[in-house]
Design a protein around this motif. Structure first.
Motif, short mmCIF file in Angstrom:
data_model
loop_
_atom_site.label_atom_id
_atom_site.label_comp_id
_atom_site.label_asym_id
_atom_site.label_seq_id
_atom_site.Cartn_x
_atom_site.Cartn_y
_atom_site.Cartn_z
N VAL A 296 0.85 -1.20 0.00
CA VAL A 296 0.00 0.00 0.00
C VAL A 296 0.89 1.25 0.00
O VAL A 296 0.58 2.26 -0.62
N LEU A 297 2.03 1.17 0.71
CA LEU A 297 2.97 2.29 0.80
C LEU A 297 4.05 2.21 -0.26
O LEU A 297 4.48 3.23 -0.80
N ASP A 298 4.53 1.01 -0.56
CA ASP A 298 5.63 0.82 -1.51
C ASP A 298 5.24 -0.25 -2.54
O ASP A 298 5.54 -1.43 -2.36
N PRO A 299 4.57 0.14 -3.63
CA PRO A 299 4.10 -0.83 -4.63
C PRO A 299 5.23 -1.61 -5.29
O PRO A 299 5.00 -2.68 -5.86
N SER A 300 6.47 -1.11 -5.21
CA SER A 300 7.59 -1.78 -5.87
C SER A 300 7.93 -3.13 -5.25
O SER A 300 8.68 -3.92 -5.83
N LEU A 301 7.37 -3.43 -4.08
CA LEU A 301 7.68 -4.67 -3.38
C LEU A 301 7.02 -5.90 -3.99
O LEU A 301 7.36 -7.03 -3.64
N ALA A 302 6.05 -5.70 -4.87
CA ALA A 302 5.34 -6.84 -5.48
C ALA A 302 5.16 -6.58 -6.98
O ALA A 302 5.21 -5.43 -7.42
N PRO A 303 4.95 -7.64 -7.75
CA PRO A 303 4.69 -7.46 -9.19
C PRO A 303 3.48 -6.56 -9.41
O PRO A 303 2.57 -6.49 -8.57
N GLU A 304 3.47 -5.87 -10.52
CA GLU A 304 2.36 -4.97 -10.84
C GLU A 304 1.02 -5.71 -10.80
O GLU A 304 0.92 -6.86 -11.25
N GLY A 305 0.03 -5.08 -10.21
CA GLY A 305 -1.30 -5.68 -10.13
C GLY A 305 -1.49 -6.60 -8.95
O GLY A 305 -2.52 -7.29 -8.85
N THR A 306 -0.51 -6.62 -8.02
CA THR A 306 -0.63 -7.49 -6.85
C THR A 306 -0.26 -6.73 -5.58
O THR A 306 0.39 -5.68 -5.63
N HIS A 307 -0.68 -7.28 -4.45
CA HIS A 307 -0.31 -6.76 -3.14
C HIS A 307 0.23 -7.90 -2.28
O HIS A 307 -0.08 -9.08 -2.50
N ILE A 308 1.06 -7.53 -1.30
CA ILE A 308 1.56 -8.48 -0.30
C ILE A 308 0.78 -8.27 1.00
O ILE A 308 0.61 -7.15 1.46
N LEU A 309 0.32 -9.36 1.60
CA LEU A 309 -0.28 -9.32 2.92
C LEU A 309 0.55 -10.17 3.88
O LEU A 309 0.88 -11.31 3.56
N HIS A 310 0.91 -9.60 5.02
CA HIS A 310 1.51 -10.38 6.10
C HIS A 310 0.49 -10.43 7.22
O HIS A 310 0.18 -9.41 7.85
N ILE A 311 -0.05 -11.61 7.46
CA ILE A 311 -1.08 -11.83 8.48
C ILE A 311 -0.44 -12.63 9.61
O ILE A 311 0.21 -13.64 9.37
N PHE A 312 -0.60 -12.17 10.85
CA PHE A 312 -0.04 -12.95 11.95
C PHE A 312 -0.90 -12.86 13.20
O PHE A 312 -1.62 -11.89 13.40
#
Length: 432
Positions: A296-312
């Protein structure tokens, strides 16, 4: 933020990272459909919270004012350790009024202070959730000084995400240490601490090498440091007492997923805390869910069109023992599926069908790759602590040995560091 010890550590080795300001520290999703955003601007956060609980406006303002009183005292000092009251008292002659303020709050917990001003059980439960994020225990068990540092610095210095991901923090610290004349040994597994005449003088590595220094700093847990890295005959009486005073805090179940970007609304916050129906489930295993979405803050961390979720969520190693490999993998899928379903129902409809990648880690994963006894987060007092006076110190009964592995969750990577006569020993699993 400003008082954040990582910020100070980076500054100490001459490093400054490019960061992205986070406008919302955390978005709470709580029982009774209570939704609260902790805005970066303090006035916006207080306005939102008091709007939800207008009858407790004065009490809320007074509680957080107490937090600011402590934070301002901390912010005026050259802060090096919150765990060492002796150090704080050493600052007395420089800043007597500020030190007297800290001395007053030193034995007090956040929950006790909150109850002086607030009576509504739901507001007190909200402050429990605030403290749980800080300490993984409720407000009655969280030292007021610790709570104040975090609850105020998120507005004063703000929450800032490092460009390129949190792994950059370790890389920057490592570069800074080397630039200052240190040497970092990777894949140097520490198997024991060398003690001579009651003083820690060095470490022994798995390949037989011995490294010596004036000071030894262990980043392993107290149980690993005194149960595995030291010989039984070197175990001081004080450490036997430690076992009686503290218990191991639970570990975590972590779920890393990649999802299709369209599933998240445009105004989605980076950090979320979810506790759906029952305040009493706050500290129970799998009761509350932490969620971070760094893309959400740094889109460069994932391929275009995707997001990363860390759930714990909190979980104990006992819940994962006695399983076959097949049973272990099946349980990981079952528990992860349940938690993802809860997030889908509460905040992100269609989440499950949008997943394109998933990895699940358990307390056994933490134990294996971070070499933390039972995968524990650290020590918890068996009884309600007397503020910071009830917290374990970094010093130990063995001359020259410090144990900092219980002060924060360790990262993977650096195992032994020699810097100006100081040796840092971080025990990791042999297969890492």
């Amino acid at each position: 933020g400003n008082l954040n010890l990582i910020t100070q550590a980076l500054a100490a080795v001459g490093c400054k990272m490019q960061v992205i300001p986070d406008p919302t520290t955390v978005h709470f999703h709580l029982p009774n459909n209570l939704s609260v955003r902790v805005h970066r601007e303090y006035s916006e956060f207080i306005a939102e919270l008091t709007r939800k609980f207008p009858h407790e406006r004065d009490g809320i303002l007074k509680f957080y004012s107490e937090c600011w009183k402590i934070f301002n005292a901390l912010n005026s000092l050259e802060l090096k350790s919150l765990e060492e009251p002796i150090y704080l008292f050493g600052q007395f002659f420089k800043k007597p009024l500020e030190c007297l303020t800290l001395a007053y709050y030193l034995p007090q917990n956040a929950g006790d202070i909150a109850r002086k001003f607030i009576t509504d059980p739901e507001v007190l439960s909200f402050i429990d959730a605030e403290c749980f994020i800080v300490s993984t225990v409720n407000a009655l068990q969280t030292p007021m000084i610790n709570a104040s540092m975090v609850l105020c610095d998120r507005h004063f210095g703000g929450i800032n995400y490092p460009v390129g991901g949190v792994g950059g923090i370790a890389k920057s610290l490592a570069k800074g240490l080397v630039d200052q004349g240190s040497e970092i040994l990777y894949k140097a597994n520490v198997t024991s601490i060398i003690v001579e005449h009651g003083k820690a003088v060095g470490v022994r590595l798995s390949d037989g090498r011995e490294l010596f220094a004036k000071t030894i700093i262990s980043n392993a847990t107290r149980w690993d440091t005194f149960g595995k890295l030291l010989k039984k005959e070197d175990l001081p009486k004080e450490e036997e007492n430690f076992q009686k005073i503290y218990v191991k805090a639970p570990s975590f179940l972590s779920i890393h997923v990649g999802i299709k970007a369209e599933i998240l609304p445009p105004d989605t916050d980076c950090h979320h805390f979810v506790l759906e129906d029952d305040w009493t489930s706050l500290e129970k295993p799998y009761g509350s869910i932490f969620l971070s979405i760094p893309t959400v803050l740094d889109p460069s961390l994932a391929p275009e069109g995707t997001h990363i979720l860390h759930i714990f969520t909190t979980s104990s190693i006992e819940d994962w023992q006695g399983l076959s490999r097949k049973g272990y993998e099946a349980k990981k899928e079952l528990v992860a599926d349940n938690i993802i379903s809860r997030l889908e129902e509460k905040i992100f409809p269609g989440l499950k069908s949008s997943i394109v990648f998933k990895e699940v880690g358990t307390p056994k994963t933490h134990r294996r790759y971070l070499a933390r006894d039972s995968g524990t987060y650290g020590p918890m007092p068996r009884r309600t602590p007397k503020g910071l006076l009830g917290m374990p110190f970094n010093t130990t009964a063995i001359n020259g040995l410090y144990c900092v592995g219980d002060s924060c969750f360790p990262g993977q990577g650096v195992i032994a560091v020699a810097f100006s006569g100081i040796m840092c020993a971080h025990r990791v699993a042999a297969d890492v």
